[in-house]
Design an enzyme around this catalytic site. Structure first.
Site, mmCIF file in Angstrom:
data_model
loop_
_atom_site.group_PDB
_atom_site.id
_atom_site.type_symbol
_atom_site.label_atom_id
_atom_site.label_comp_id
_atom_site.label_asym_id
_atom_site.label_seq_id
_atom_site.Cartn_x
_atom_site.Cartn_y
_atom_site.Cartn_z
ATOM 1 N N ASP A 218 0.749 -1.034 -0.102
ATOM 2 C CA ASP A 218 0.016 -0.007 0.075
ATOM 3 C C ASP A 218 0.832 1.289 -0.151
ATOM 4 O OD1 ASP A 218 -2.776 1.010 0.485
ATOM 5 O OD2 ASP A 218 -2.070 1.833 2.102
ATOM 6 N N GLU A 284 1.807 -0.538 -4.870
ATOM 7 C CA GLU A 284 0.695 0.316 -5.412
ATOM 8 C C GLU A 284 1.501 1.869 -5.129
ATOM 9 O OE1 GLU A 284 -3.329 2.591 -3.868
ATOM 10 O OE2 GLU A 284 -1.460 2.450 -2.587
HETATM 11 C C1 NOJ Z 1 -4.410 3.030 -0.982
HETATM 12 C C2 NOJ Z 1 -5.575 1.924 -0.611
HETATM 13 O O1 NOJ Z 1 -6.118 1.282 -1.889
HETATM 14 C C3 NOJ Z 1 -6.906 2.884 -0.299
HETATM 15 O O2 NOJ Z 1 -8.087 2.093 -0.211
HETATM 16 C C4 NOJ Z 1 -6.384 3.533 1.010
HETATM 17 O O3 NOJ Z 1 -7.277 4.314 1.522
HETATM 18 C C5 NOJ Z 1 -4.972 4.355 1.049
HETATM 19 N N1 NOJ Z 1 -4.135 3.433 0.289
HETATM 20 C C6 NOJ Z 1 -4.424 4.568 2.373
HETATM 21 O O4 NOJ Z 1 -3.884 3.119 2.995
#
Ligand code: NOJ
Length: 558
Positions: A218, A284
């Site tokens: 993440d 991500e």
């Molecule tokens: C990316 C995640 O996909 C999202 O859902 C989240 O709100 C943010 N990161 C913070 O963790």
């Protein structure tokens, strides 16, 4: 663990023992609280997932990625983690997780879990210790605490903005401020702190030892921060991340995409490689293509989500460029390309791809999906064409739960049911991401369309009945059957990680060959196309008088 195709050496080797199984895998994203609810409390859970794993096996995906299922007060749908090495009691226990992983492996499915290293929940024991210990303490050094500006320290330390809206700093009773790039309930961890680094290595080993095959990381681009004093203001650039990064020299932003972040992933790679096969990982990272691929280098995470593909419009020239760039940069870095059309953060592609270019998606959501109104049948047709195009591309595809049913965005969720922190944090300006998180319909009737024995934590529209698995299972031409057939064929057609564009495709058409005569033609133009030579093995919509109609993708074999 079983190999999926022990008796079929002619099929690509996506076995558990192949260290490269992930390079061209199809990964199914499960948002646990919205997938299936075994105990009937309205919130999806791990036992619900285990019971439904046969759906994934029948679909023909290679792996599942579980969005966070860790203890959380759900300030951000589970991305506010109170304990990175446990299961939220409302979702089950560690034993339930082990049972899920064992059943997945029995079915030949790999398991990827979400790792949330940028922040913890404010309920995490570390943050509670930090609050109690006071300024200057080792406990505070695990997070980013600073004194404020102004005569009394009454102003935030910098002008940095939270991704969810408002200042990224919150003041605590003793007067200091802490950094939260997301919700105030998600304090950012300090990755310069060796204890933080060591703890995440422990977390990687904890889940890897439990049989997890990989990690989705993440906000991978935010961990390293330039915290040298004085902290720098961003001025006009304190807005959206992607915009900021385009406007600044690479690596110069105080907290996004800094060069030092790569040290962290090189360190993790050493942990991944102590396992056989090595654990895989996917970043991500919302950064431009050329920088994103750095996260995917073989000595780092191996893969990074390609959001430029997701953000591209339904436009052949734009898509061709994005695909070419992604494949070129992936090849240069030795990485595997990735493709995503939907996930839990964006408007589902069965709706999004039909919105006219330049549509303000938030305004559209605020209007309840009425301005502009879109025709669900047309949206579905386009989504099916987009999916067949994606699944023909070399690399790995990530499929979000419900897209195999053709689910549209639930754009008309009433304001009073919204759960996404974005809604409150922006003072009801941005509606947020709940519309793609509505629990799945499994059956055509029942209190929550088979999601569970009770209700669902977000209301499902009546139109969901027609999209239910039960309504599509075994039905020729259904979206579910299209996905099943495509995934089955794709396994046979995979070879190599390249494609060759046709030299002379008409405007609005994407036409490329993979290998051995496997060809994909996507018609994004408004007019029907003559069918090229070859055998049509799959089409996203019935042929139009022997031609490829608008918004249709076909796969051809020689
Ligand atoms: C990316 C995640 O996909 C999202 O859902 C989240 O709100 C943010 N990161 C913070 O963790």
């Amino acid at each position: 663990m079983t190999d999926r195709n022990p008796d079929r050496p002619d099929l690509p080797d996506l076995s558990s023992k192949n260290p490269d199984w992930w390079r061209q895998a199809v990964v199914y994203q499960i948002y646990p609280r919205s997938f299936a609810d075994a105990d009937g409390d309205g919130l999806g859970d791990l036992r619900g997932i285990t019971r439904r794993l046969n759906h994934l096996a029948a679909l023909g995906v290679d792996a599942l990625w579980l969005s966070p299922f860790y203890p959380s007060e759900l300030a951000d749908g589970g991305y506010d983690v109170s304990d990175h090495r446990d299961v939220d009691p409302r979702l089950g226990t560690l034993e339930d997780f082990d049972a899920l992983a064992a059943e997945a492996h029995r079915l030949g499915l790999k398991v990827i879990v979400d790792l949330v290293p940028n922040h913890s929940s404010h309920t995490h024991v570390w943050f509670q210790e930090a609050l109690a210990a006071g300024p200057g303490s080792p406990a505070r050094d695990r997070y980013v605490f600073r004194d404020g500006r102004g005569a009394q320290g009454e102003l935030p330390p910098t002008d940095w903005q939270s991704v969810f809206g408002g200042s990224a700093w919150k003041r605590v009773p003793d007067g200091q401020w802490y950094l939260h790039l997301f919700a105030p309930e998600q304090p950012d961890l300090n990755w310069s702190n060796e204890e933080v680094r060591a703890d995440f290595r422990t977390t990687l080993r904890f889940w890897s030892d439990r049989g997890v095959d990989g990690f989705r990381v993440d906000v991978a681009h935010a961990l390293a921060k330039d915290l040298t004093e004085p902290l720098r203001d961003l001025g006009d650039l304190s807005a959206a991340a992607e915009q900021v990064l385009d406007d600044m020299p690479p690596g110069s932003h105080p907290y996004y995409d800094r060069d030092e972040v790569h040290e962290i992933y090189r360190d993790w790679r050493k942990v991944f490689d102590t396992y056989a096969p090595p654990r895989m990982a996917v970043a991500e990272a919302w950064v431009p293509n050329a920088r994103r691929v750095l996260y995917a280098r073989p000595d780092e995470l191996g893969q990074a989500f390609n959001f430029e593909y997701l953000q591209a419009g339904w436009d052949a020239d734009e898509l061709r460029q994005v695909i070419t760039d992604a494949l070129t940069t992936a090849r240069t870095a030795g990485a595997s390309a990735t493709w995503v059309l939907s996930n839990h953060d964006v408007v589902r592609h069965a709706s999004r791809l039909l919105l006219p270019p330049g549509t303000d998606e938030n305004a559209w959501l605020l209007s309840g999906g009425h301005a502009p109104a879109i025709d669900p049948a047309k949206g579905l047709r386009r989504a099916r064409a987009a999916t067949l195009l994606m699944l023909a591309l070399p690399g790995s595809s990530y499929v979000y739960q419900g897209e195999e049913l053709g689910l549209p965005e639930v754009a008309d969720l009433p304001f009073e049911v919204l759960q996404d922190p974005i809604w409150e944090q922006t003072g009801h300006v941005r509606k947020g991401r709940d519309g793609c998180r509505v629990p799945l319909p499994w059956t055509t009737t029942g209190p929550s369309y088979g999601f569970g024995a009770g209700g669902a934590w977000l209301p499902q529209p009546e139109s969901f009945a027609a999209y239910a698995v039960e309504a599509q299972d075994g039905v020729e031409g259904s979206t579910l059957e299209l996905y099943r057939t495509a995934l089955k064929l794709r396994r046979k057609l995979l070879e190599g990680e390249s494609l060759t564009w046709a030299a002379d495709s008409p405007a609005g058409v994407l036409d490329f060959a993979r290998h051995d005569g496997w060809r994909c033609v996507a018609n994004l133009s408004g007019t029907a196309l003559p069918l090229p030579p070859g055998e049509v093995v799959l089409s996203s919509a019935p042929l139009d008088d022997g031609r490829i109609g608008p918004d249709t993708t076909v796969w051809l074999a020689r």
